[in-house]
Design a protein around this motif. Structure first.
Motif, PDB file in Angstrom:
ATOM      1  N   THR A   1      -5.092  -4.912   9.436  1.00  0.00           N
ATOM      2  CA  THR A   1      -6.324  -4.338   9.982  1.00  0.00           C
ATOM      3  C   THR A   1      -7.119  -5.460  10.666  1.00  0.00           C
TER       4      THR A   1
ATOM      5  N   PRO B   1      -7.140 -12.138   4.671  1.00  0.00           N
ATOM      6  CA  PRO B   1      -6.625 -10.903   4.070  1.00  0.00           C
ATOM      7  C   PRO B   1      -5.253 -11.065   3.407  1.00  0.00           C
TER       8      PRO B   1
ATOM      9  N   ILE C   1      -6.832   3.903   6.413  1.00  0.00           N
ATOM     10  CA  ILE C   1      -5.892   2.815   6.682  1.00  0.00           C
ATOM     11  C   ILE C   1      -4.544   3.204   6.068  1.00  0.00           C
TER      12      ILE C   1
ATOM     13  N   MET D   1       0.802  -1.222   0.000  1.00  0.00           N
ATOM     14  CA  MET D   1       0.000   0.000   0.000  1.00  0.00           C
ATOM     15  C   MET D   1       0.830   1.264   0.000  1.00  0.00           C
TER      16      MET D   1
ATOM     17  N   THR E   1     -13.082   4.477   0.376  1.00  0.00           N
ATOM     18  CA  THR E   1     -11.885   3.752   0.790  1.00  0.00           C
ATOM     19  C   THR E   1     -10.963   3.449  -0.381  1.00  0.00           C
TER      20      THR E   1
ATOM     21  N   ILE F   1     -11.661  -7.409   1.606  1.00  0.00           N
ATOM     22  CA  ILE F   1     -11.201  -8.052   2.838  1.00  0.00           C
ATOM     23  C   ILE F   1     -12.401  -8.585   3.621  1.00  0.00           C
TER      24      ILE F   1
ATOM     25  N   VAL G   1      -3.458  -3.361   4.903  1.00  0.00           N
ATOM     26  CA  VAL G   1      -4.766  -3.978   4.755  1.00  0.00           C
ATOM     27  C   VAL G   1      -4.809  -5.276   5.564  1.00  0.00           C
TER      28      VAL G   1
ATOM     29  N   SER H   1      -5.171  -9.176  -0.270  1.00  0.00           N
ATOM     30  CA  SER H   1      -4.377  -8.004  -0.604  1.00  0.00           C
ATOM     31  C   SER H   1      -3.262  -8.380  -1.568  1.00  0.00           C
TER      32      SER H   1
ATOM     33  N   ASP I   1      -8.089  -1.781  -2.040  1.00  0.00           N
ATOM     34  CA  ASP I   1      -7.715  -3.029  -1.386  1.00  0.00           C
ATOM     35  C   ASP I   1      -8.648  -3.452  -0.260  1.00  0.00           C
ATOM     36  N   MET I   2      -9.298  -2.484   0.365  1.00  0.00           N
ATOM     37  CA  MET I   2     -10.109  -2.788   1.544  1.00  0.00           C
ATOM     38  C   MET I   2     -11.428  -3.491   1.194  1.00  0.00           C
TER      39      MET I   2
END
Ligand code: SF4
Lengths: 76, 364
Positions: B67, B343, B138, A1, B88, B95, B64, B347, B91-92
């Motif tokens: 989290t 996750p 995030i 990220m 957002t 999940i 990610v 991700s 990537d989120m």
């Protein structure tokens, strides 16, 4: 990220800049790098320049690594 | 591309590799913290190139993945509140939380939108004044200043329907937690490049000194990573433990003072929940009092059922570096990028996904 890519700054307009990433023009924010100038390479993360590439350091790193590669080649 | 192509040179890479093979004598385990490094290492087959003295393990550096499910559940609960738009990074979405994902919530009618930048999030708020726009904050220190900038922008423009659910995480505290636990013996740290572009090299100095562990800040191209490994090997063989910057073109020792200033203006350290590691003190960020009008935590009453982990998933242990993806009985059979269970497979920077896509499971 934390992906961030170097992009050439083509024009600066206040706290925003027009950059080129892989041939595509994009507007980014200079909020985090007010020192940015046209011709600099910004490291762009989620639409913001998070740092400006130090061209001198890049050249110096490449020079040192190149010298080392030659040395290894000669001794190998 | 400038600053990229040069750092993919096979000549420089093989020079560095010869150097590493020549010098590495002591068996050592190196941890790459950052998910971006994990992907680059697998993509370029770096693990397989290294001499047998060197082992690399992945750390908890995928925001990610770390989290906690409880926080994903809260985001999903927020998406069910009438009049709320959840914004957002992509990537989120996929999940899985305890019971569903944001993507499923969206399919069920919730207004969940993906953006590339917080700049877009503020724009959505200004265009939807009758709605409450909640941005899921995030990310590590690389991303937090950009979220801080969005809060300040909203304040300056008088936008009063923009909120941040701050799930930000800080890197040095979690590295400490891993070193403190003593679960994995580590001899060197490949420190994150873009996190360090913001925080600089000083925070790593305390860690290098206290734990007597070499720390080298790395860029993301193959030559960058090999240079970093070579510098770590030199320190290990000399018995040193200091902080060095291999990624000198992108990281200054002081970091980016402007970004640090902005981040500290808007946020203050707070405890944070990490998948696999539980709650760690001062390892996250919350909005300061002065900006509490933007704090989704205070603006909404978010109630959720107790969180559950996906059955059989060992992401938590993988994030701590104590297990590798192939230790998971679901890996590659039941759990794949098309049908991810946890996750670390969802991700693109997760260890399971990197192992699956680039065959790292074969090489360990
Ligand atoms: S392979 Fe899937 S189920 Fe197993 S640890 Fe990785 S993400 Fe979790």
């Amino acid at each position: 990220m934390c992906l961030a890519i170097p992009a050439l700054i083509k024009s600066v307009d206040g706290m925003e800049a027009e950059v080129e990433i892989g041939g595509i023009s994009r507007r980014i924010s200079l909020q985090l790098t007010p020192e940015a100038r046209v011709g600099d390479y910004a490291i762009v993360h989620t639409g913001y320049a998070i740092s400006i590439m130090d061209q001198k350091e890049a050249e110096e790193t490449l020079r040192i690594l190149d010298e080392m590669a030659h040395l290894v080649e000669e001794s190998g | 591309m400038r600053f990229i192509t040069e750092f993919r040179s096979s000549k420089l890479a093989s020079g560095l590799l010869s150097q590493i093979r020549l010098r590495s004598r002591t068996p050592a385990r190196l941890m790459e913290f950052c998910g971006g490094h994990t992907v680059a290492i697998f993509k370029h087959g770096i693990r397989q190139m290294l001499p047998s003295t060197l082992e690399m393990v992945s750390g908890p550096g995928c925001p990610v993945c770390v989290t906690a499910n409880a926080d994903i559940d809260r985001a999903i609960a927020l998406s069910q509140v009438p009049g709320v738009i959840i914004v957002t990074f992509g990537d989120m979405l996929k999940i899985p939380g305890s019971r569903s994902s944001l993507q499923e919530a969206k399919a069920g009618g919730a207004d969940v939108r993906m953006v590339y930048s917080t700049l877009d999030a503020v724009k959505i708020a200004s265009e939807n004044t009758d709605k409450s726009v909640v941005f899921l904050g995030i990310g590590f220190e690389t991303t937090a200043p950009t979220v801080a900038a969005s809060v300040i922008q909203a304040m300056q423009e008088g936008i009063d329907n923009y909120y941040v659910l701050s799930l930000h995480k800080l890197c040095p505290p979690v590295i400490r937690a891993i070193l403190d636990s003593g679960e994995v013996r580590l001899n060197g740290l490949v420190c994150p490049g873009h996190v360090s572009a913001i925080i600089g090299s000083y925070p790593w100095e305390v860690i290098a000194r206290e734990y007597h562990i070499p720390c080298v800040i790395s860029g993301f191209e193959p030559v960058d990573i090999l240079q970093c490994v070579s510098m770590l090997v030199d320190q290990i063989e000399r018995g040193e433990a200091k902080v060095e910057i291999a990624y000198r073109r992108g990281v200054r020792p002081e970091g980016n003072p402007e970004a640090i200033k902005l981040m500290e203006k808007v946020f203050e350290p707070a405890p944070a929940r990490w998948r696999g590691m539980g709650e760690l003190p001062a390892s996250g960020l919350k909005l300061r009092r002065e900006y509490r009008q933007f704090d989704a935590e205070l603006a909404f009453d978010i109630a959720t059922e107790p969180a559950q982990e996906p059955e059989g998933c060992i992401c938590g242990e993988i994030l701590r570096g104590t297990k590798v993806p192939r230790d998971c009985s679901l890996f590659a059979g039941i759990c794949t990028p098309e049908h991810p269970v946890g996750p670390c497979m969802v991700s693109s920077e997760g260890s399971c996904s990197a192992h699956y896509l680039y065959g790292g499971d074969l090489a360990g």
